[in-house]
Write an enzyme that holds these catalytic residues in place. Structure first.
Site, PDB file in Angstrom:
ATOM      1  N   ASP A 160      38.772  31.705  -2.166  1.00 19.83           N
ATOM      2  CA  ASP A 160      39.330  31.124  -3.376  1.00 19.83           C
ATOM      3  C   ASP A 160      38.321  30.235  -4.110  1.00 19.83           C
ATOM      4  OD1 ASP A 160      41.304  30.250  -5.137  1.00 19.83           O
ATOM      5  OD2 ASP A 160      42.088  28.739  -3.768  1.00 19.83           O
ATOM      6  N   GLU A 410      41.813  32.301   7.960  1.00 23.61           N
ATOM      7  CA  GLU A 410      42.634  33.415   7.468  1.00 23.61           C
ATOM      8  C   GLU A 410      41.973  34.778   7.576  1.00 23.61           C
ATOM      9  OE1 GLU A 410      44.370  32.598   3.656  1.00 23.61           O
ATOM     10  OE2 GLU A 410      45.620  31.022   4.518  1.00 23.61           O
ATOM     11  N   TYR A 465      52.683  29.124   2.968  1.00 19.75           N
ATOM     12  CA  TYR A 465      52.973  28.761   1.567  1.00 19.75           C
ATOM     13  C   TYR A 465      54.410  29.095   1.163  1.00 19.75           C
ATOM     14  CZ  TYR A 465      48.178  27.342   1.056  1.00 19.75           C
ATOM     15  OH  TYR A 465      46.994  26.660   1.201  1.00 19.75           O
ATOM     16  N   GLU A 500      47.356  24.435   6.542  1.00 22.94           N
ATOM     17  CA  GLU A 500      47.481  24.524   5.077  1.00 22.94           C
ATOM     18  C   GLU A 500      48.952  24.640   4.718  1.00 22.94           C
ATOM     19  OE1 GLU A 500      45.163  27.425   2.895  1.00 22.94           O
ATOM     20  OE2 GLU A 500      43.370  26.982   4.090  1.00 22.94           O
TER      21      GLU A 500
HETATM   22  C1  GCB Z   1      44.689  29.926   1.410  1.00 23.86           C
HETATM   23  C2  GCB Z   1      43.233  29.719   1.634  1.00 23.86           C
HETATM   24  C3  GCB Z   1      42.656  28.649   0.743  1.00 23.86           C
HETATM   25  C4  GCB Z   1      43.238  28.787  -0.667  1.00 23.86           C
HETATM   26  C5  GCB Z   1      44.729  28.587  -0.569  1.00 23.86           C
HETATM   27  C6  GCB Z   1      45.434  28.714  -1.924  1.00 23.86           C
HETATM   28  O1  GCB Z   1      45.398  30.435   2.206  1.00 23.86           O
HETATM   29  O2  GCB Z   1      42.916  29.446   2.977  1.00 23.86           O
HETATM   30  O3  GCB Z   1      41.267  28.782   0.729  1.00 23.86           O
HETATM   31  O4  GCB Z   1      42.673  27.888  -1.543  1.00 23.86           O
HETATM   32  O5  GCB Z   1      45.270  29.562   0.253  1.00 23.86           O
HETATM   33  O6  GCB Z   1      45.623  27.695  -2.563  1.00 23.86           O
HETATM   34  O7  GCB Z   1      45.758  29.823  -2.320  1.00 23.86           O
END
Ligand code: GCB
Length: 594
Positions: A160, A410, A465, A500
């Site tokens: 990202d 990931e 998420y 995360e």
């Molecule tokens: C993830 C990644 C991270 C991204 C994040 C996102 O899973 O590990 O590098 O920045 O999601 O905000 O989408």
């Protein structure tokens, strides 16, 4: 690998400052030799991309050139003379005059180039560094480069954050005695009030090794002779999270009664251990509170900056954090040294990010259908990661702040091929450092049923998420999904943590409803996750994504970068930061009690 330090026998000259600069598109002829014909100058340490108002530089794919003149101190005759690059992202070729004197691949680990035979004490030489920012299936992190019709190239990658490049960390000229200490490894332990420091010294020639351990007042608490041994400290003061204590191990090489070399290694006495579903520091259960971070600021890109270092740690303290993960690459050594002194707990991550061809910047979108195999991430990629792990552990093994290695972020660990790819990586890490637990961060698609590598690791770290990429704006359903997900990991009998979770948040956006992008939504989402975490007995920590907003590659789902920071890119708190502060200052380093 020892960081250059000034001691009784070692000197150094900083090469930070302004260097001449050009991309390979801006120089004609053999750009790799001769004087650089350019008017551009670039600041070191800093990524080059955002320093210029020129898209052709910012988005350049390929080699760029840094050049400067260097005067070797006149007192260095007879010494070995080296140039240390704390990093060159992602590959470098180094020239003294027109001679190629060294090469390195891997953008986040340091390397030395020995220029002794090409320079003269007291004289000036021309130092040129060519830096390549291209990521391929043979680099870590990986990427895909395609040729364009106009002769330029385009770069694609699966992570990202923006692919900042150049000399983002310090460069220095340093001297070493001909017979010198080439490596030191310390391992610490204690029993009751007696501390133990086991040490192992490697030297470049034959010499007698003596060691002396000093406490913070400079008093000698133990001495030893020989290249390896164990020192005992009566009434030891342990290194503890939030209460650092550092001894100094003074290592000397003696040749014929003369001190040939001296190096001072800091040592924090502490233990780490995973026992059952607990993560123990000094035998006490530790609960991680903190963030995944990035090395990312305006203009500097990934450039290391001491003022941001100090301020970030102040904010970590303000918000009640006790730890962070160096997502998604090893950070500058200055960061780890500071963490050692501040008692900050670090999960040290490799640059193995984006090893997942099915996703792109957190969302599903890819032409590739699998990740591991000869035509995608195969032997060359694996060899690059093995080398990267060697360099990371060699650099960071002596930091008391580093309590765990995160070997991958990931990966496609739900892809059958991932086991053969990662098993040797895990074996190597265990062989190089039998003292620290291992983890990796699991992508949402890797679950307790389909992940094929989770049994190889000590701690299960989840990136989830719910409420953002899944069920955005519906925290009720997100809460159910999260609760169900966490329950599925119990069967492994290991500690579980969240590395995360979070929501993109535009500072200043508000709503009385659960509106994604608002400050209230970020705070409510975090509160919801915490409610669920506190129900899970085998849960050992929470690290929010992200400490601060950061720059990403272009994409329609990003507004001037990733906005999941608790703080803005210029370090202003969003409502989420206040919510975290309320929670994290309400309990210490042990798990909150229900
Ligand atoms: C993830 C990644 C991270 C991204 C994040 C996102 O899973 O590990 O590098 O920045 O999601 O905000 O989408």
């Amino acid at each position: 690998m020892l960081k250059p330090k000034i001691t009784a026998t070692r000197e150094q000259v900083s090469l930070d400052g302004l260097w001449a600069f050009a991309t390979d598109a801006q120089v004609s002829g053999d750009a790799f030799a001769g004087r650089l014909d350019t008017k551009l100058e670039v600041a070191v340490p800093a990524s080059y991309n955002d320093q210029f108002a020129d898209a052709a530089i910012r988005d350049h794919v390929g080699w760029v050139f840094y050049q400067r003149e260097v005067r070797v101190p006149r007192g260095w005759a007879g010494e070995r003379i080296l140039v240390r690059f704390d990093s060159a992202t992602h590959a470098a070729k180094v020239y003294a005059g027109d001679a190629l004197v060294g090469e390195h691949i891997g953008g986040y680990t340091p390397f030395d180039v020995d220029v002794t035979d090409h320079v003269t004490a007291g004289e000036v030489f021309r130092l040129t560094v060519a830096v390549d920012n291209r990521l391929t299936f043979e680099t870590i992190p990986p990427g895909i480069v395609t040729d364009n019709a106009d002769g330029t190239q385009s770069q694609e990658y699966k992570h990202d954050f923006y692919n900042y490049a150049g000399l983002a960390r310090s460069v220095r000229l340093h001297s070493l005695p001909q017979t010198h200490i080439s490596d030191i490894t310390v391992v610490t332990d204690y029993e009751g009030t007696t501390g133990r420091v086991s040490y192992d010294v490697e030297a470049s020639g034959t010499a007698e090794v003596t060691v002396e351990l000093r406490d913070e007042d400079g008093a000698v608490v133990a001495t030893g002779t020989g290249a390896s041994g164990a020192l005992e400290i009566a009434d030891v003061t342990l290194w503890r999270p939030g209460a650092a204590y550092l001894y100094e191990l003074v290592v000397r090489l003696d040749v014929g009664g003369v001190v040939a070399d001296e190096y001072v290694q800091t040592v924090g006495v502490r233990t780490v251990e995973v026992r059952g579903t607990e993560f123990l520091i000094n035998g006490e259960p530790f609960y991680f509170k903190g963030f995944g971070k990035h090395e990312d600021t305006a203009i500097r890109g990934k450039g290391h900056d001491d003022a941001f270092l100090v301020h970030d740690f102040q904010l970590l303290d303000w918000v009640g954090a006790n730890s962070f993960r160096t997502s998604h690459y090893p950070y500058a050594e200055d960061v780890l040294e500071y963490a050692d002194r501040q008692g900050m707990v670090i999960i040290d991550e490799t640059a193995a990010v984006g090893l997942n061809m099915l996703i792109e910047a957190g969302i599903t979108k890819s032409k590739l259908k699998y990740t591991f195999g000869p035509d995608v991430l195969g032997e060359a990629s694996q060899a690059a990661l093995l080398q990267h792990v060697r360099e990371l552990i060699a650099r960071d093994k002596n930091h008391p702040s580093v309590v765990m290695w995160s070997l991958i972020n990931e990966p496609a660990s739900n892809d059958a091929g991932s086991r053969a790819y990662f098993e040797p990586i895990v074996e190597l890490a265990r062989e190089l450092d039998p003292t620290r637990p291992l983890t990796y961060s699991l992508v949402m698609f890797a679950n307790a049923e389909n992940d094929v590598i989770v049994d190889l690791f000590d701690v299960i770290s989840l990136n989830r998420y719910y409420g953002w990429y899944i069920t955005p704006g519906d925290l009720k359903t997100a809460e159910q999904y999260l609760r169900m997900d966490l329950a599925t990991w119990e069967k492994f009998g290991k500690p579980v943590m969240m590395t995360e979770y979070g929501a993109d948040t535009q500072p200043g956006a508000h709503s009385i409803w659960d509106g994604p992008w608002t400050e209230e939504y970020q705070a409510n989402l975090l509160d919801m996750y915490h409610r669920v975490f506190d129900e899970v007995p085998y849960f050992v920590g929470e690290q929010v994504w992200n400490f601060a907003d950061f720059q990403t590659s272009n994409g329609t789902h990003r507004v001037e970068g990733n906005k999941k920071g608790a703080f803005t890119r210029d370090r202003k708190p969003k409502a989420g930061a206040h919510a975290l502060r309320r929670r994290w200052t309400s309990f210490g380093d042990a798990k909150p009690q229900n």
